[in-house]
Motif scaffolding. Structure first.
Motif, PDB file in Angstrom:
ATOM      1  N   ASP A 103       0.824  -1.140   0.077  1.00 11.66           N
ATOM      2  CA  ASP A 103       0.079  -0.014  -0.128  1.00 11.66           C
ATOM      3  C   ASP A 103       0.903   1.273  -0.200  1.00 11.66           C
ATOM      4  OD1 ASP A 103      -2.109   1.738   0.010  1.00 11.66           O
ATOM      5  OD2 ASP A 103      -2.388   1.473   2.284  1.00 11.66           O
ATOM      6  N   VAL A 138       1.433   5.352   0.046  1.00  7.64           N
ATOM      7  CA  VAL A 138       0.666   6.460   0.128  1.00  7.64           C
ATOM      8  C   VAL A 138       1.708   7.618  -0.331  1.00  7.64           C
ATOM      9  CG1 VAL A 138      -0.240   8.141   1.861  1.00  7.64           C
ATOM     10  CG2 VAL A 138      -0.312   5.593   1.997  1.00  7.64           C
ATOM     11  N   HIS A 171       3.313  11.534  -0.824  1.00  7.98           N
ATOM     12  CA  HIS A 171       2.791  12.796  -0.035  1.00  7.98           C
ATOM     13  C   HIS A 171       3.690  13.845  -1.037  1.00  7.98           C
ATOM     14  CE1 HIS A 171       1.951  10.853   3.698  1.00  7.98           C
ATOM     15  NE2 HIS A 171       2.649   9.720   3.290  1.00  7.98           N
ATOM     16  N   TYR A 212       5.272  16.677  -2.858  1.00  2.88           N
ATOM     17  CA  TYR A 212       6.511  17.748  -2.304  1.00  2.88           C
ATOM     18  C   TYR A 212       6.875  18.792  -3.338  1.00  2.88           C
ATOM     19  CZ  TYR A 212      11.267  18.457  -0.531  1.00  2.88           C
ATOM     20  OH  TYR A 212      12.290  18.893  -0.104  1.00  2.88           O
ATOM     21  N   GLN A 264      -0.812  16.756  -8.684  1.00  4.51           N
ATOM     22  CA  GLN A 264      -0.547  16.198  -7.162  1.00  4.51           C
ATOM     23  C   GLN A 264      -1.903  16.050  -6.719  1.00  4.51           C
ATOM     24  OE1 GLN A 264       2.579  18.775  -6.286  1.00  4.51           O
ATOM     25  NE2 GLN A 264       4.051  16.844  -6.134  1.00  4.51           N
ATOM     26  N   HIS A 271       5.961  13.431 -18.830  1.00  3.84           N
ATOM     27  CA  HIS A 271       6.825  14.317 -18.429  1.00  3.84           C
ATOM     28  C   HIS A 271       8.429  14.006 -18.602  1.00  3.84           C
ATOM     29  CE1 HIS A 271       8.045  17.787 -16.462  1.00  3.84           C
ATOM     30  NE2 HIS A 271       9.071  16.976 -15.483  1.00  3.84           N
ATOM     31  N   PHE A 272       8.841  12.981 -18.359  1.00  4.46           N
ATOM     32  CA  PHE A 272      10.456  12.627 -18.294  1.00  4.46           C
ATOM     33  C   PHE A 272      10.822  12.227 -19.728  1.00  4.46           C
ATOM     34  CE2 PHE A 272       9.432  12.586 -13.801  1.00  4.46           C
ATOM     35  CZ  PHE A 272      10.418  13.516 -13.176  1.00  4.46           C
ATOM     36  N   ASN A 299      11.714   9.923  -0.976  1.00  4.73           N
ATOM     37  CA  ASN A 299      11.951   9.700   0.367  1.00  4.73           C
ATOM     38  C   ASN A 299      11.093   8.712   0.773  1.00  4.73           C
ATOM     39  OD1 ASN A 299      11.372   9.789   3.356  1.00  4.73           O
ATOM     40  ND2 ASN A 299      13.370  10.990   3.195  1.00  4.73           N
ATOM     41  N   THR A 359       9.387   5.626   3.480  1.00  5.63           N
ATOM     42  CA  THR A 359       9.414   5.014   4.606  1.00  5.63           C
ATOM     43  C   THR A 359       8.333   3.652   4.736  1.00  5.63           C
ATOM     44  OG1 THR A 359       9.410   7.205   5.853  1.00  5.63           O
ATOM     45  CG2 THR A 359       8.801   5.130   7.303  1.00  5.63           C
ATOM     46  N   ALA A 396       4.059   1.835   2.410  1.00  6.30           N
ATOM     47  CA  ALA A 396       5.284   2.936   2.079  1.00  6.30           C
ATOM     48  C   ALA A 396       4.737   4.295   1.884  1.00  6.30           C
ATOM     49  CB  ALA A 396       5.783   2.409   0.546  1.00  6.30           C
ATOM     50  N   ASP A 397       5.133   5.048   2.800  1.00  4.96           N
ATOM     51  CA  ASP A 397       4.815   6.604   2.805  1.00  4.96           C
ATOM     52  C   ASP A 397       5.977   7.014   1.677  1.00  4.96           C
ATOM     53  OD1 ASP A 397       2.725   7.113   4.653  1.00  4.96           O
ATOM     54  OD2 ASP A 397       4.400   6.369   6.132  1.00  4.96           O
ATOM     55  N   PHE A 398       5.792   7.700   0.762  1.00  5.16           N
ATOM     56  CA  PHE A 398       6.588   7.955  -0.208  1.00  5.16           C
ATOM     57  C   PHE A 398       6.461   9.373  -0.559  1.00  5.16           C
ATOM     58  CE2 PHE A 398       6.957   6.866  -5.161  1.00  5.16           C
ATOM     59  CZ  PHE A 398       8.327   7.660  -5.299  1.00  5.16           C
ATOM     60  N   VAL A 399       7.374  10.262  -0.346  1.00  5.67           N
ATOM     61  CA  VAL A 399       7.604  11.582  -0.577  1.00  5.67           C
ATOM     62  C   VAL A 399       8.153  11.848  -1.812  1.00  5.67           C
ATOM     63  CG1 VAL A 399       8.034  14.096   0.228  1.00  5.67           C
ATOM     64  CG2 VAL A 399       7.818  11.920   1.848  1.00  5.67           C
ATOM     65  N   THR A 400       7.078  12.530  -2.692  1.00  4.16           N
ATOM     66  CA  THR A 400       7.706  12.632  -4.171  1.00  4.16           C
ATOM     67  C   THR A 400       7.078  13.682  -4.806  1.00  4.16           C
ATOM     68  OG1 THR A 400       7.786  11.566  -6.222  1.00  4.16           O
ATOM     69  CG2 THR A 400       5.721  11.166  -4.852  1.00  4.16           C
ATOM     70  N   CYS A 401       7.519  14.319  -5.914  1.00  5.93           N
ATOM     71  CA  CYS A 401       7.065  15.152  -6.398  1.00  5.93           C
ATOM     72  C   CYS A 401       6.707  14.447  -7.894  1.00  5.93           C
ATOM     73  CB  CYS A 401       8.117  16.249  -7.116  1.00  5.93           C
ATOM     74  SG  CYS A 401       7.229  17.805  -7.857  1.00  5.93           S
ATOM     75  N   THR A 402       5.936  15.322  -8.942  1.00  7.27           N
ATOM     76  CA  THR A 402       5.494  14.526 -10.230  1.00  7.27           C
ATOM     77  C   THR A 402       6.356  15.025 -11.259  1.00  7.27           C
ATOM     78  OG1 THR A 402       3.696  16.326 -10.293  1.00  7.27           O
ATOM     79  CG2 THR A 402       2.951  14.303  -9.342  1.00  7.27           C
ATOM     80  N   GLN A 403       7.384  15.887 -10.966  1.00  7.21           N
ATOM     81  CA  GLN A 403       8.294  16.459 -12.081  1.00  7.21           C
ATOM     82  C   GLN A 403       9.714  16.167 -11.854  1.00  7.21           C
ATOM     83  OE1 GLN A 403       6.671  20.114 -12.945  1.00  7.21           O
ATOM     84  NE2 GLN A 403       7.878  20.978 -10.970  1.00  7.21           N
TER      85      GLN A 403
END
Lengths: 300, 122
Positions: free
Chosen positions: A2, A4, A6, A8, A171, A194-195, A252, A254, B115-122
């Motif tokens: 799962d 999630v 966040h 940024y 987002q 995009h990439f 990042n 977790t 998973a807590d995933f800190v990310t941007c979309t670009q």
């Protein structure tokens, strides 16, 4: 599994109170919020900033670093020649694992082959106008490193694509898609556009095209984007990830298994056996995380 | 086994992939037609495809989540050239507890990882 996500932004976000007062896309209250630049130029600035920090930590004077990062700065250091600065550059290039060892000879050759369009002060990116030789060289190294990683996954990056501080709509849809179990598929679809295809991820058209690919109802997504849904959550996440959780680079991760519920994003930010990876990592690194959780937490 | 698909309407974002538990890239797809291919009325039947070599090599698979489009599902079910093993399961719970794995295999053990995933979309 799962996941999630966040949202940024490297520029962070406005505190909650300020956001609640404005309630618009400009709720970041950032006068530079709508600036755009190419990923290519942004990486020059980003890599230059990274290099500057390393040079400062190596004992170089701020004035020397400032001059080095101004247009023509490296050429001046080579002409002088500034031996201590050049030796520091060479040492830092090795420490950072650059493909090119920055010896004076190599630097002279590299300057001769530089694209003149990259130099000067015509390309503001990430809120700065830099355009120095060292920014371009460091940017080349970053692009090469990124491409080396991407090539393992058969991805060819397109660097001449517009980037912005706050791709809020993309987002918002990420959070929306999670409700349907489609966040990861949407994220993949958007990232490919995009990439690898050079389409701006902040564009409404790009976002809707990606949602269509993953089977979401495009009309409903557009209706959602025309309203306020998820906007505050995205902006709050921009703020919290940096100001509250002190995360200054992405990605990042977790990870928690069946018996843990730790990390910055869990209730009260407890630490209880979670595994955190900062940076993209490798297949082997991620596999070891899952094996660790399996060995530590799965009932025998 | 090759089957025809009565309708291609799939629930968006439905968990739809099985991955080999070892560190390899083989992916097994799972789709959910709104009607089963056994002429039953609408129910929760699923179609699952395993690579043929999975049976031969005694490989095992575990569930993960992703989505699959209706078109991909249709292609999968109507493909005539595939060597893959196609199986029907009438209850998704059987998938989640591993009972749809190739019959000769030892059942893998499942665990939920978040998973807590800190990310941007670009």
């Amino acid at each position: 599994m799962d996941v999630v996500r966040h949202p940024y932004s490297f520029r962070g976000g406005a505190p909650k109170d300020e956001m609640m007062m404005t309630k618009t896309t400009d709720a970041t209250n950032d006068p530079h919020g709508l600036e755009t630049w190419t990923w290519h130029n942004g990486l020059n600035t980003y890599a230059g900033d990274d290099l500057e920090q390393a040079l400062f930590q190596s004992g170089l004077y701020q004035d020397d670093i400032k001059d080095l990062r101004s247009p023509g700065g490296l050429q001046r250091a080579l002409n002088k020649p500034n031996h201590s600065l050049l030796k520091t550059l060479e040492r830092v290039s090795v420490i950072k694992g650059y493909n090119l060892v920055w010896t004076p000879d190599n630097l002279r050759k590299a300057i001769q082959t530089m694209n003149a369009d990259d130099l000067g002060s015509g390309h503001p990116a990430r809120g700065k106008r830099v355009g120095s030789e060292v920014d371009v060289l460091a940017g080349n190294e970053f692009r090469q490193m990124l491409q080396d990683i991407a090539s393992d996954a058969a991805i060819q990056f397109e660097y001449n694509v517009n980037f912005q501080w706050y791709p809020i709509d993309s987002q918002r849809v990420l959070l929306y898609a999670r409700q349907f179990g489609a966040a990861e598929a949407y994220s993949d679809a958007l990232a490919r556009r995009h990439f690898t295809k050079g389409l701006p991820s902040g564009s409404r058209n790009t976002v809707l095209d990606a949602t269509k690919e993953v089977g979401l109802d495009v009309d409903l997504v557009e209706e959602m984007l025309n309203g306020e849904d998820f906007k505050q959550q995205v902006l709050q996440s921009y703020h919290d990830t940096i100001a509250k959780h002190r995360i200054h680079s992405i990605p990042n991760f977790t990870f928690n298994g069946p018996k843990t519920n730790g990390g910055k994003f869990r209730p009260n930010g407890v630490h209880s056996g979670e595994v955190t990876i900062s940076g993209s990592g490798s297949v082997g690194q991620f596999l070891s995380v899952f094996e660790h959780i399996r060995d530590e937490q799965l009932e025998t | 086994m090759v089957a025809s698909l009565a309708t291609t309407a799939l629930k968006p974002g439905f968990p739809a992939l099985l991955k080999k538990s070892a560190n390899a890239a083989v992916i097994v797809s799972l789709v959910r037609p709104t009607k089963t291919i056994n002429n039953d009325s609408e129910d929760d039947s699923y179609v699952c495809r395993f690579p043929k070599q999975a049976d031969e090599k005694k490989e095992s698979y575990k569930l993960t989540t992703a989505s699959i489009s209706a078109l991909e599902g249709l292609k999968m079910m109507t493909a005539t050239s595939t060597d893959d093993v196609i199986t029907i399961c009438s209850n998704v719970e059987n998938l989640l507890d591993g009972s749809l794995y190739p019959s000769s295999l030892e059942r893998p053990r499942e665990m939920l990882v978040t998973a807590d995933f800190v990310t941007c979309t670009q």
